[in-house]
Write a protein that holds these residues in place. Sequence first.
Motif, mmCIF file in Angstrom:
data_model
loop_
_atom_site.group_PDB
_atom_site.id
_atom_site.type_symbol
_atom_site.label_atom_id
_atom_site.label_comp_id
_atom_site.label_asym_id
_atom_site.label_seq_id
_atom_site.Cartn_x
_atom_site.Cartn_y
_atom_site.Cartn_z
ATOM 1 N N TRP A 175 0.839 -1.204 0.000
ATOM 2 C CA TRP A 175 0.000 0.000 0.000
ATOM 3 C C TRP A 175 0.870 1.249 0.000
ATOM 4 C CZ3 TRP A 175 -3.249 1.161 4.975
ATOM 5 C CH2 TRP A 175 -4.030 2.301 4.798
ATOM 6 N N LEU A 214 -7.496 0.828 -1.287
ATOM 7 C CA LEU A 214 -6.686 1.626 -0.366
ATOM 8 C C LEU A 214 -5.924 2.726 -1.102
ATOM 9 C CD1 LEU A 214 -5.367 -1.180 2.001
ATOM 10 C CD2 LEU A 214 -7.168 0.506 2.446
ATOM 11 N N CYS A 215 -5.339 2.394 -2.228
ATOM 12 C CA CYS A 215 -4.602 3.403 -2.999
ATOM 13 C C CYS A 215 -5.546 4.492 -3.507
ATOM 14 C CB CYS A 215 -3.845 2.749 -4.147
ATOM 15 S SG CYS A 215 -2.441 1.741 -3.611
ATOM 16 N N TYR A 248 -6.850 7.187 -0.827
ATOM 17 C CA TYR A 248 -5.950 8.324 -0.602
ATOM 18 C C TYR A 248 -6.269 9.452 -1.587
ATOM 19 C CZ TYR A 248 -1.853 11.277 -0.864
ATOM 20 O OH TYR A 248 -1.033 12.371 -0.909
ATOM 21 N N THR A 288 -8.859 7.165 6.417
ATOM 22 C CA THR A 288 -8.460 5.761 6.482
ATOM 23 C C THR A 288 -7.643 5.522 7.747
ATOM 24 O OG1 THR A 288 -8.398 5.682 4.063
ATOM 25 C CG2 THR A 288 -7.280 3.913 5.232
ATOM 26 N N ALA A 289 -7.982 4.425 8.418
ATOM 27 C CA ALA A 289 -7.232 3.996 9.602
ATOM 28 C C ALA A 289 -6.684 2.604 9.346
ATOM 29 C CB ALA A 289 -8.133 3.971 10.839
ATOM 30 N N VAL A 290 -5.511 2.342 9.872
ATOM 31 C CA VAL A 290 -4.896 1.028 9.736
ATOM 32 C C VAL A 290 -4.513 0.514 11.118
ATOM 33 C CG1 VAL A 290 -2.586 1.990 9.282
ATOM 34 C CG2 VAL A 290 -3.117 -0.336 8.552
ATOM 35 N N LEU A 319 2.672 6.005 5.117
ATOM 36 C CA LEU A 319 1.229 6.043 5.304
ATOM 37 C C LEU A 319 0.828 7.219 6.199
ATOM 38 C CD1 LEU A 319 0.440 2.235 5.633
ATOM 39 C CD2 LEU A 319 0.040 3.725 3.652
ATOM 40 N N ARG A 320 1.566 7.448 7.253
ATOM 41 C CA ARG A 320 1.274 8.607 8.117
ATOM 42 C C ARG A 320 1.388 9.913 7.318
ATOM 43 N NH1 ARG A 320 4.508 5.528 11.912
ATOM 44 N NH2 ARG A 320 3.142 4.731 13.565
ATOM 45 N N VAL A 348 -2.891 8.691 6.699
ATOM 46 C CA VAL A 348 -3.494 7.473 7.243
ATOM 47 C C VAL A 348 -3.286 7.468 8.756
ATOM 48 C CG1 VAL A 348 -3.379 4.941 7.266
ATOM 49 C CG2 VAL A 348 -3.163 6.191 5.092
ATOM 50 N N VAL A 384 -2.765 5.573 12.107
ATOM 51 C CA VAL A 384 -2.144 4.294 12.433
ATOM 52 C C VAL A 384 -2.449 3.926 13.881
ATOM 53 C CG1 VAL A 384 0.021 2.993 12.555
ATOM 54 C CG2 VAL A 384 -0.327 4.695 10.734
#
Length: 180
Positions: A91, A104-105, A108, A114-116, A137-138, A142, A144
Amino acid sequence: MTAQPFLYVVVCAAGIAGDAHKLITAAHKQKWGVGVIATPQGLGFLDAEAIEAQTGYPIRSAWRSPGDPRPLPPADAVAVAPATFNTINKWAAGIADTLALGILCEAYGMGIPTAVLPYVNAAMAAHPAYGRSLDQLRDMGVLVGSYEPHRPKAGGGADRFRWEEALELLTPALVGKTAN
């Protein structure tokens, strides 16, 4: 955003994936509609019949054919739980070779909160690519989760995995999004 926000839950192939119903239950309690997207390997970890009965939607794991209707409403938010080493790294690198990664891509680029919630062991987390991917990601915005990697070959840390943390992370992001 509609009267009932809609959450995509992306489920990866991790030992605790069979507990994804816990996140769905928590989301329903907060009045979310939920659809599940599983990685191809993650699909085998789920009780598909039970999840589909709980959500009211089919689990998606493969691309739909051109002209087929979209089986899920548009997402207001996405939660990736549990997220594996492989999915996190692909990702972050922009690799969209599965439906889950494509969603997921694309999320963005569409500005979808979005949370992971990573679920990896400490040996995998020690690989330099993992830290770089979480940082990437951050940087993408995203959110985290706080799960600390578990010892390898020790049965994982399912008792420490907080499914509801995905909703805790996303709720303020959605409030901010609707205020704009």
